[in-house]
Write a protein that holds these residues in place. Structure first.
Motif, short mmCIF file in Angstrom:
data_model
loop_
_atom_site.label_atom_id
_atom_site.label_comp_id
_atom_site.label_asym_id
_atom_site.label_seq_id
_atom_site.Cartn_x
_atom_site.Cartn_y
_atom_site.Cartn_z
N SER A 163 -9.71 0.68 6.79
CA SER A 163 -9.89 0.48 5.36
C SER A 163 -8.54 0.38 4.64
O SER A 163 -8.35 -0.48 3.78
CB SER A 163 -10.71 1.64 4.79
N VAL A 164 -7.60 1.24 4.99
CA VAL A 164 -6.27 1.22 4.39
C VAL A 164 -5.56 -0.09 4.75
O VAL A 164 -4.93 -0.73 3.90
CB VAL A 164 -5.44 2.44 4.84
N ALA A 165 -5.69 -0.52 5.99
CA ALA A 165 -5.06 -1.77 6.43
C ALA A 165 -5.64 -2.97 5.68
O ALA A 165 -4.91 -3.87 5.27
CB ALA A 165 -5.22 -1.95 7.93
N ALA A 166 -6.97 -2.96 5.49
CA ALA A 166 -7.62 -4.06 4.77
C ALA A 166 -7.18 -4.09 3.31
O ALA A 166 -6.90 -5.15 2.75
CB ALA A 166 -9.13 -3.93 4.88
N THR A 167 -7.11 -2.90 2.69
CA THR A 167 -6.67 -2.82 1.30
C THR A 167 -5.23 -3.27 1.17
O THR A 167 -4.88 -4.02 0.26
CB THR A 167 -6.82 -1.38 0.78
N LEU A 226 -5.07 -6.98 1.44
CA LEU A 226 -5.56 -7.61 0.22
C LEU A 226 -4.49 -7.57 -0.88
O LEU A 226 -4.25 -8.56 -1.56
CB LEU A 226 -6.84 -6.91 -0.26
N VAL A 227 -3.82 -6.43 -1.04
CA VAL A 227 -2.77 -6.29 -2.04
C VAL A 227 -1.63 -7.27 -1.75
O VAL A 227 -1.13 -7.93 -2.65
CB VAL A 227 -2.25 -4.83 -2.10
N ARG A 228 -1.24 -7.38 -0.47
CA ARG A 228 -0.17 -8.32 -0.10
C ARG A 228 -0.56 -9.76 -0.42
O ARG A 228 0.25 -10.54 -0.91
CB ARG A 228 0.17 -8.18 1.38
N SER A 252 0.19 -14.47 -6.53
CA SER A 252 0.38 -14.39 -7.98
C SER A 252 1.83 -14.37 -8.45
O SER A 252 2.08 -14.63 -9.62
CB SER A 252 -0.36 -13.17 -8.53
N TRP A 253 2.79 -14.13 -7.58
CA TRP A 253 4.16 -14.01 -8.09
C TRP A 253 4.69 -15.34 -8.60
O TRP A 253 5.43 -15.38 -9.59
CB TRP A 253 5.11 -13.37 -7.07
N LYS A 254 4.31 -16.44 -7.98
CA LYS A 254 4.80 -17.74 -8.45
C LYS A 254 4.22 -18.11 -9.82
O LYS A 254 4.97 -18.53 -10.71
CB LYS A 254 4.49 -18.84 -7.43
#
Length: 199
Positions: free
Chosen positions: A9-13, A16-18, A24-26
């Motif tokens: 679950s932590v790896a999936a989250t 997703l954040v990455r 979105s940074w561009k």
């Protein structure tokens, strides 16, 4: 078993954040560049209430460098920032610019940047001839989206708000059109060069 589930679950989250940050940074960067290009100053044109800024240049770069979704997101974020009162438009204007003579141009940035991104095609800088063709394609996309589409919106809205005919608005804007064609050429050459350097 619980530890494995928690780790997954932590790896999936984290994944997703990455992905969200990567996507979105561009658009956020180009939103900031649009604000800076408006804040950098404006050149008034006699006979028209709309000043010259570098905003159309940044719109063209966004369309040539980002996917259509990213480019559209950047412009939607920029317009939304002004709509909520942030002074991101020319002259430090915000919400009122969206109902003034420049409104059509501002709203025209969004479909304009999407058209640029969709028309530009895939870059090919493998040879001088291919790079030249890419530059021509980029120039065509920038002129269609960054000039024709943006100005169509701008002329219609300015004509409706001022009561001047579309022909009169177009005549008063000839200085803008010439400048934006030069901006389109610079954006096309610069983007092709940056693409070649990044290979």
């Amino acid at each position: 078993m619980q530890t494995t589930h928690t780790t997954t679950s932590v790896a999936a989250t984290s994944s997703l954040v990455r992905r969200i940050i990567a996507a979105s940074w561009k658009p956020v960067l180009f939103t900031v560049l649009l604000w800076l290009s408006a804040a950098a100053g404006e050149i008034p044109i006699p006979g028209t209430p709309v000043p010259i800024t570098l905003q159309t240049f940044v719109v063209m770069l966004a369309g040539l460098m980002l996917t259509w979704r990213q480019a559209g997101s950047a412009l939607a974020l920029y317009i939304a920032a002004g709509a909520i009162g942030l002074p991101v438009f020319a002259g430090g204007a915000s919400t009122m610019a969206l109902v003034g003579p420049s409104a059509g141009f501002i709203f025209g940035f969004l479909p304009g940047v999407v058209v640029i991104a969709l028309l530009r095609g895939k870059a090919d800088t493998s040879s001088a001839a291919h790079a030249a063709l890419t530059t021509v394609r980029y120039l065509f996309a920038a002129i269609i989206g960054g000039v024709a589409v943006v100005y169509a919106f701008g002329f219609l809205v300015q004509s409706a708000l001022t009561g001047a005919s579309i022909a009169a608005v177009a005549m008063a804007s000839l200085g803008f059109v010439a400048g934006d064609i030069v901006k389109a050429a610079v954006a096309a050459v610069a983007t092709t060069g940056l693409t070649k350097l990044s290979r």
